[in-house]
Motif scaffolding. Sequence first.
Motif, mmCIF file in Angstrom:
data_model
loop_
_atom_site.group_PDB
_atom_site.id
_atom_site.type_symbol
_atom_site.label_atom_id
_atom_site.label_comp_id
_atom_site.label_asym_id
_atom_site.label_seq_id
_atom_site.Cartn_x
_atom_site.Cartn_y
_atom_site.Cartn_z
ATOM 1 N N SER A 72 0.833 -1.209 0.000
ATOM 2 C CA SER A 72 0.000 0.000 0.000
ATOM 3 C C SER A 72 0.862 1.250 0.000
ATOM 4 C CB SER A 72 -0.922 0.011 1.223
ATOM 5 O OG SER A 72 -1.871 -1.013 1.137
ATOM 6 N N MET A 127 1.087 4.384 -2.737
ATOM 7 C CA MET A 127 0.921 5.786 -2.343
ATOM 8 C C MET A 127 2.110 6.618 -2.820
ATOM 9 S SD MET A 127 -0.685 5.394 1.518
ATOM 10 C CE MET A 127 -0.020 6.962 2.000
ATOM 11 N N HIS A 179 1.709 9.739 -5.395
ATOM 12 C CA HIS A 179 2.068 11.097 -5.008
ATOM 13 C C HIS A 179 3.193 11.669 -5.870
ATOM 14 C CE1 HIS A 179 -0.240 10.212 -1.277
ATOM 15 N NE2 HIS A 179 -0.660 11.418 -1.554
ATOM 16 N N HIS A 209 -4.105 10.038 -9.476
ATOM 17 C CA HIS A 209 -5.020 9.663 -8.398
ATOM 18 C C HIS A 209 -5.722 8.348 -8.731
ATOM 19 C CE1 HIS A 209 -8.792 9.969 -6.036
ATOM 20 N NE2 HIS A 209 -8.002 10.533 -5.143
ATOM 21 N N GLY A 235 -3.483 5.474 -8.381
ATOM 22 C CA GLY A 235 -3.372 5.117 -6.964
ATOM 23 C C GLY A 235 -4.538 4.242 -6.510
#
Length: 144
Positions: free
Chosen positions: A66, A70, A74, A97, A100
Amino acid sequence: MKTFTNLALSAMAALASLAILPSASSAQSTMAYPEKCKSQGMDMSKADMSMNGMPTGEMTDYQKASMNGMKDMHMNMMQGMMKKDADVSFVCGMIAHHMGAISMSEVELEYGDNDEAKQMAKKVIEAQKKEIEEMSKWVDKEAK
């Protein structure tokens, strides 16, 4: 512009505390972030992404996966937000986004046990891939 640059640098510093080693099974490995969304002079691959003393050995495999997703999301979002055109910046940020969201869903499919949660993850992957394709076509057409 100075304030925006300072904000971007602050965001990079915050991300450094979240990042860990690259993941082989993230959305970024299955879908490429559009070249037109990347900002020249901002090579995120060279950014310091150490864990700043966080005990990664205590994290589970799903937590590490995870965190990798992220970090990738980012890094790409920061690339997109540096675009001079607000529309392109928005769409590039949304692509990152969505990538993600796919990465998070892939982690659920690999490590989760709940059938209902896995079905939600599959729906997210399907919907987000479709939207990424649409947005990527828009970026190819509109971004200079």
